[in-house]
Design a protein around this motif. Structure first.
Motif, short mmCIF file in Angstrom:
data_model
loop_
_atom_site.label_atom_id
_atom_site.label_comp_id
_atom_site.label_asym_id
_atom_site.label_seq_id
_atom_site.Cartn_x
_atom_site.Cartn_y
_atom_site.Cartn_z
N ASP A 227 0.82 -1.20 0.00
CA ASP A 227 0.00 0.00 0.00
C ASP A 227 0.86 1.27 0.00
O ASP A 227 0.34 2.37 -0.10
CB ASP A 227 -0.91 0.03 1.24
CG ASP A 227 -2.06 -0.95 1.10
OD1 ASP A 227 -2.45 -1.23 -0.05
OD2 ASP A 227 -2.55 -1.42 2.13
N THR A 263 -1.04 3.74 -6.31
CA THR A 263 -1.18 2.67 -5.32
C THR A 263 -2.41 2.99 -4.48
O THR A 263 -3.00 4.08 -4.56
CB THR A 263 0.05 2.60 -4.40
OG1 THR A 263 0.14 3.82 -3.64
CG2 THR A 263 1.33 2.40 -5.20
N HIS A 264 -2.82 2.06 -3.64
CA HIS A 264 -3.99 2.29 -2.80
C HIS A 264 -3.79 3.50 -1.88
O HIS A 264 -4.70 4.31 -1.70
CB HIS A 264 -4.28 1.05 -1.96
CG HIS A 264 -5.47 1.21 -1.06
ND1 HIS A 264 -6.76 1.31 -1.55
CD2 HIS A 264 -5.58 1.29 0.29
CE1 HIS A 264 -7.59 1.45 -0.55
NE2 HIS A 264 -6.92 1.44 0.58
N LYS A 267 -4.18 6.68 -3.80
CA LYS A 267 -5.58 6.94 -4.09
C LYS A 267 -6.29 7.52 -2.87
O LYS A 267 -7.15 8.42 -2.99
CB LYS A 267 -6.28 5.67 -4.53
CG LYS A 267 -7.74 5.89 -4.97
CD LYS A 267 -8.38 4.62 -5.45
CE LYS A 267 -9.80 4.90 -5.97
NZ LYS A 267 -10.67 5.48 -4.92
N LEU A 268 -5.93 7.06 -1.67
CA LEU A 268 -6.52 7.63 -0.46
C LEU A 268 -6.20 9.12 -0.34
O LEU A 268 -7.06 9.95 -0.04
CB LEU A 268 -6.01 6.89 0.78
CG LEU A 268 -6.63 5.52 1.08
CD1 LEU A 268 -5.95 4.91 2.29
CD2 LEU A 268 -8.13 5.63 1.31
N THR A 325 -3.50 -10.88 -6.24
CA THR A 325 -4.12 -9.77 -6.96
C THR A 325 -3.84 -9.93 -8.45
O THR A 325 -2.88 -10.57 -8.86
CB THR A 325 -3.58 -8.40 -6.50
OG1 THR A 325 -2.16 -8.36 -6.65
CG2 THR A 325 -3.95 -8.11 -5.05
N LYS A 338 -8.78 -8.78 -6.16
CA LYS A 338 -8.07 -9.56 -5.16
C LYS A 338 -8.89 -10.81 -4.87
O LYS A 338 -10.11 -10.76 -4.76
CB LYS A 338 -7.87 -8.75 -3.87
CG LYS A 338 -7.21 -9.55 -2.75
CD LYS A 338 -6.90 -8.67 -1.54
CE LYS A 338 -8.13 -8.23 -0.81
NZ LYS A 338 -7.82 -7.59 0.50
N LEU A 352 -11.13 -4.40 -6.10
CA LEU A 352 -10.52 -3.31 -5.34
C LEU A 352 -10.71 -1.96 -6.02
O LEU A 352 -10.98 -0.96 -5.37
CB LEU A 352 -9.03 -3.60 -5.15
CG LEU A 352 -8.67 -4.86 -4.38
CD1 LEU A 352 -7.16 -5.06 -4.35
CD2 LEU A 352 -9.21 -4.80 -2.96
N GLU A 353 -10.54 -1.93 -7.34
CA GLU A 353 -10.69 -0.71 -8.12
C GLU A 353 -11.24 -1.09 -9.48
O GLU A 353 -11.01 -2.22 -9.95
CB GLU A 353 -9.36 0.03 -8.30
CG GLU A 353 -8.63 0.39 -7.02
CD GLU A 353 -9.26 1.55 -6.29
OE1 GLU A 353 -10.12 2.22 -6.87
OE2 GLU A 353 -8.88 1.77 -5.13
#
Length: 361
Positions: A227, A263-264, A267-268, A325, A338, A352-353
């Protein structure tokens, strides 16, 4: 003692392995990707194939980095095998075209004959896609054997009952809203000294990292690590992809999922900025709690809002919790998925996206 040494040594040894064994050089990466991409688009098919498809009807699943091993303490695929086999059952039944994006077999640590012995179920499952002519195998740096060993054809015959062509890359070609789109896929080790015959990398894996991993029973491919902000190699890949016209780049290699160039964690950060701008402080605070929970320090969030959505990474099939993934392309969409074990220890598919292909222009 083992737990103490795990806590004491895992991080420094992993950092040493990363620094000395995997040093991507930007010029080398750019030169290698340019050469391969040009060869795929204009060549004879020796390096890889162009696969035309209908964006609304075509179905592809892209997995990378299984690192199939000997089912011993060094085998980082062992925990993920059930998820992998369940996923292949699902994609075979749909049906999807399966693209294996490299490092499928861990041939730095193991002999081929050992891997063949302990992975019969996975090879049989993959073989179904070959029989339907919906399978492509691309080599990575840990399974260069398929590209450069004179006995590779014998090995392929033993596990798949036929000799298939192994490629360095491939291009999916389609049109979206009348615009051409190339989806360029390769393992992603280009420009990494691991892939250029670096003697230290292979020596380190075989003689230091593998015994260390076996004794301490550690796997640094944790979901939390993946992440984090992009690795240098992923950044270089992204920078290359954003300079290409009408092109998406999909790689593996880093074991770090990336979707739409983020990456996650990135994105956050991006979603927090959007929520603040929209005046939705409650949502922003909730998202920020997720970042805090991931132990990310620092008051100043990087600005990822300008990222061009041109780069994707499939992650890996060897996380230390058994998750895998991959990237799906189907029904005019692209998704990061995932497969994980639920509370009943059953394999479950999680999206996930996801986004429509037209959103990437």
């Amino acid at each position: 003692m083992r737990k103490f040494l795990q806590k004491l040594l895992t991080k420094p040894v992993a950092r040493l392995a990363d620094r000395l064994s995997s040093r991507p050089d930007k010029k080398r990466v750019n030169r290698s990707l340019n050469r391969l991409y040009k060869s795929l688009l204009t060549g004879s098919g020796k390096k890889g194939l162009i696969i035309p498809f209908d964006a609304e009807k075509g179905k592809f699943i892209i997995f990378s980095d299984q690192h199939k091993g000997a089912r011993d303490d060094m085998d980082i695929f062992a925990l993920a095998e059930k998820n992998y086999l369940t996923a292949l059952d699902y994609y075979y039944s749909q049906p999807f075209f399966y693209i294996n994006l490299g490092d499928s077999e861990e041939l730095w640590e193991n002999l081929f004959i050992t891997i063949k012995k302990h992975n019969k179920a996975t090879f049989e499952s993959e073989k179904r896609f070959i029989q339907r002519k919906e399978f492509m195998k691309i080599f990575g740096n840990h399974d260069l054997f398929w590209d450069n060993d004179p006995l590779a054809a014998v090995g392929l015959k033993q596990i798949y009952d036929e000799v298939i062509k192994i490629y360095e890359g491939a291009v999916l070609q389609t049109t979206v809203n009348g615009k051409p789109l190339n989806i360029f896929m390769t393992h992603g080790h280009q420009g990494d000294l691991q892939s250029d015959g670096n003697w230290f990398s292979k020596w380190f894996v075989s003689n230091v990292w593998a015994p260390f991993q076996a004794y301490l029973k550690v796997n640094i491919n944790t979901p939390a690590n993946n992440d984090l902000l992009k690795t240098d190699h992923n950044r270089i890949m992204y920078e290359w992809s954003q300079r290409q016209k009408n092109t998406l780049l999909i790689t593996g290699h880093t074991h770090q999922p990336v979707f739409r160039s983020l990456t996650h964690l990135e994105k956050l950060y991006n979603d927090i900025a959007k929520a603040r701008k929209a005046g939705n402080d409650k949502l922003a605070d909730e998202l920020n709690k997720q970042i805090v929970n991931r132990q990310v320090k620092g008051d100043v969030a990087p600005d990822f809002s300008a990222c061009h959505p041109s780069y994707f990474n499939s992650g890996c099939c060897c996380y230390d919790d058994g998750d895998i993934t991959g990237i799906e392309i189907s029904d005019g969409h692209i998704r990061l998925v995932k497969w994980e074990y639920n509370k009943l220890n059953q394999s479950e598919r999680i999206v996930l996206e996801g986004c429509g292909l037209e959103e990437l222009f």
